[in-house]
Design an enzyme around this catalytic site. Structure first.
Site, mmCIF file in Angstrom:
data_model
loop_
_atom_site.group_PDB
_atom_site.id
_atom_site.type_symbol
_atom_site.label_atom_id
_atom_site.label_comp_id
_atom_site.label_asym_id
_atom_site.label_seq_id
_atom_site.Cartn_x
_atom_site.Cartn_y
_atom_site.Cartn_z
ATOM 1 N N LYS A 209 -28.966 4.797 31.796
ATOM 2 C CA LYS A 209 -30.481 4.870 32.392
ATOM 3 C C LYS A 209 -31.600 5.961 31.276
ATOM 4 C CE LYS A 209 -33.896 6.289 36.482
ATOM 5 N NZ LYS A 209 -33.408 6.309 37.760
ATOM 6 N N LYS A 263 -31.134 0.469 31.368
ATOM 7 C CA LYS A 263 -33.162 0.930 31.708
ATOM 8 C C LYS A 263 -33.354 1.477 30.803
ATOM 9 C CE LYS A 263 -35.341 1.723 35.786
ATOM 10 N NZ LYS A 263 -35.209 2.688 37.567
HETATM 11 C C1 PBG Z 1 -34.879 6.561 40.846
HETATM 12 C C2 PBG Z 1 -35.138 4.985 39.647
HETATM 13 C C3 PBG Z 1 -36.522 4.972 38.965
HETATM 14 C C4 PBG Z 1 -36.916 3.194 39.510
HETATM 15 C C5 PBG Z 1 -35.729 2.581 39.605
HETATM 16 N N1 PBG Z 1 -35.108 3.392 40.221
HETATM 17 C C6 PBG Z 1 -38.150 5.321 37.998
HETATM 18 C C7 PBG Z 1 -37.468 6.771 38.132
HETATM 19 O O1 PBG Z 1 -36.338 6.813 38.102
HETATM 20 O O2 PBG Z 1 -38.265 7.614 37.697
HETATM 21 C C8 PBG Z 1 -37.684 2.488 38.057
HETATM 22 C C9 PBG Z 1 -38.383 1.173 38.215
HETATM 23 C C10 PBG Z 1 -39.107 0.749 36.922
HETATM 24 O O3 PBG Z 1 -39.835 1.042 36.965
HETATM 25 O O4 PBG Z 1 -39.537 -0.851 37.301
HETATM 26 N N2 PBG Z 1 -34.414 6.178 41.191
#
Ligand code: PBG
Length: 339
Positions: A209, A263
Site C-alpha cells: 500500500k 494499492k
Molecule cells: C485507510 C484506508 C485508506 C483507503 C482504504 N483504507 C486511505 C488511507 O490510507 O489514507 C483508501 C481507499 C480509497 O482511496 O479508495 N486505512
C-alpha cells in the site's frame, strides 16, 4: 524439420504469412482469441456505512457513491449478491464525537462496521464480508495508528489492531483487511484469530500500500480528511519502490496472509504483475477512490466515454495478473457484464 515443443514455439513467419489483423477481422474471431475476461466474480465492492435509518448521503468527490445507513447497506448487499458479486467491503463513516486518542470505538462490538456486518450476515448470508483494519476512522489524529510526538507508533498500534480484527471476526466478517501498514500485524492477527477459534477467517492483506495522493476522495468519504495531520509516508510505501513490494508479499505470506493486495491500482500495475508472477498467490488490486473520481469526473464532463473506460481499466487488472479488484465500479461493471 521436425519441431520439439520443449524447445519453445517455432519462429514466427513473416508477412504475409503472419497477419495479426486476421484474428481481429470480426467479433467472433476476436472473441475466440481473447486472452483475459472480466466477470462479476472478480469484484469486491467497497461501501461506506453511516449512522441512521434510510439515509443515503452523496459523496461530492465520488459521483455515484453514497454513504449508506445500515439498512441501505443491507439492500446494497442484496443487490451485489443478485449481480453475482462475491464480496462487499465495509468502511465506516464514524461520528466525529466517537473519535478519540485511544480509538476504543474501533473494537466496540456495537460500532457501525460490526452492526453492518451482522445485519448483512442475517439478510444475505452468502455474500462474503470484508472489513477494514486500521484506526483512521476512529482516530482523532486521522492516522491509521496511535500518534506520539508526531510519529505513528508500530507495536502499540498492532495490539489495538488485533483487538479490532477480533471484534470484526466476532461480528461475522469473512475477510479481514488490514490497511494500516504496521509491521508485524499479520502475524499478530493470525495468531489471535487462531487462538480465538476463527480458523477460517481469511486475511487479505493490504500488503503493498503506497503513500498515495489517489486516496483523497476516500478520506472525504470516511471523514478522515479534516482530522489528518501530516502524511502517511512513515508507514505507507514510497511510490518509487518496486522490489520492496515483493519483500512485503513474502513477509505477509509467511505471517499468515491468505491473499495480498496492491494499492492503488492503475498506477501500480507493474507491481500487480510482479507479485503474481513471482508468488502465484491470490493477488488483488484496489482501484482506489481517486482513480474512480478521475474516470467518473471526466465522463461526467463528456471528456471520456464512461462505460468504456470503466471496463478497459478493469480489464487492465486482469491482464496484469490480478485475481480480483476492489472497485467502486463493481455494480455498474457487473451490470454491463450481465447485459
Ligand atoms: C485507510 C484506508 C485508506 C483507503 C482504504 N483504507 C486511505 C488511507 O490510507 O489514507 C483508501 C481507499 C480509497 O482511496 O479508495 N486505512
Amino acid at each position: 524439420m521436425s519441431h520439439n515443443f520443449t524447445q519453445g514455439p517455432l519462429p514466427m513467419s513473416s508477412f504475409p504469412g503472419t497477419r495479426f489483423r486476421r484474428t481481429r477481422a470480426n467479433a467472433a474471431l476476436r472473441a475466440m482469441v481473447q486472452e483475459n475476461a472480466l466477470s462479476p466474480a472478480d469484484f469486491i465492492w467497497p461501501v461506506f456505512v453511516r449512522d441512521g435509518d434510510g439515509v443515503r448521503e452523496p459523496i461530492a468527490s465520488m459521483p455515484g457513491v453514497d454513504r449508506l445507513s445500515v439498512d441501505l447497506v443491507v439492500e446494497a448487499a442484496k443487490q451485489a449478491h443478485s449481480l453475482s458479486i462475491p464480496a462487499i467491503c465495509l468502511f465506516p463513516y464514524t461520528d466525529p464525537a466517537l473519535k478519540t486518542k485511544d480509538c476504543a470505538e474501533a473494537w466496540n462490538p456495537e460500532n457501525l462496521s460490526n452492526r453492518a456486518t451482522r445485519a448483512i450476515k442475517d439478510a444475505v448470508p452468502d455474500i462474503a464480508i470484508m472489513t477494514d483494519v486500521a484506526l483512521d476512522p476512529y482516530n482523532i489524529d486521522g492516522h491509521d495508528g496511535f500518534v506520539e510526538d508526531g510519529y505513528v507508533l508500530n507495536d502499540r498500534t498492532v495490539e489495538a489492531l488485533v483487538k479490532q480484527a477480533l471484534s470484526q471476526a466476532n461480528a461475522g466478517a469473512d475477510i479481514i483487511g488490514p490497511s494500516d501498514m504496521m509491521d508485524g500485524r499479520i502475524g499478530a492477527m493470525r495468531q489471535a484469530l487462531e487462538a480465538e477459534g476463527h480458523t477460517n477467517v481469511c486475511i487479505l492483506s493490504y500488503t503493498a500500500k503506497y503513500a498515495s495522493a489517489f486516496y483523497g476522495p476516500f478520506r472525504d468519504a470516511v471523514g478522515a480528511s479534516g482530522a489528518l495531520k501530516g502524511d502517511k509516508k512513515s508507514y505507507q510505501m514510497n511510490p518509487g519502490n518496486g522490489n520492496e513490494a515483493l519483500r512485503l508479499v513474502a513477509r505477509d505470506l509467511a505471517e499468515g496472509a491468505d491473499m495480498v493486495m496492491v494499492k492503488p491500482g492503475m498506477a501500480y500495475l507493474d507491481i500487480c504483475h510482479r507479485v503474481k508472477a513471482d508468488f502465484g498467490v491470490p493477488t488483488f488490486a484496489y482501484q482506489v477512490s481517486g482513480e474512480y473520481a478521475m474516470l467518473k469526473g471526466a465522463a461526467e464532463r463528456g471528456w471520456l466515454e464512461g462505460e468504456r473506460v470503466m471496463m478497459e481499466s478493469l480489464m487492465a487488472f486482469k491482464r496484469a495478473g490480478c485475481d480480483g479488484i476492489l472497485t467502486y465500479f463493481a455494480p455498474a461493471a457487473s451490470r454491463v457484464l450481465q447485459a
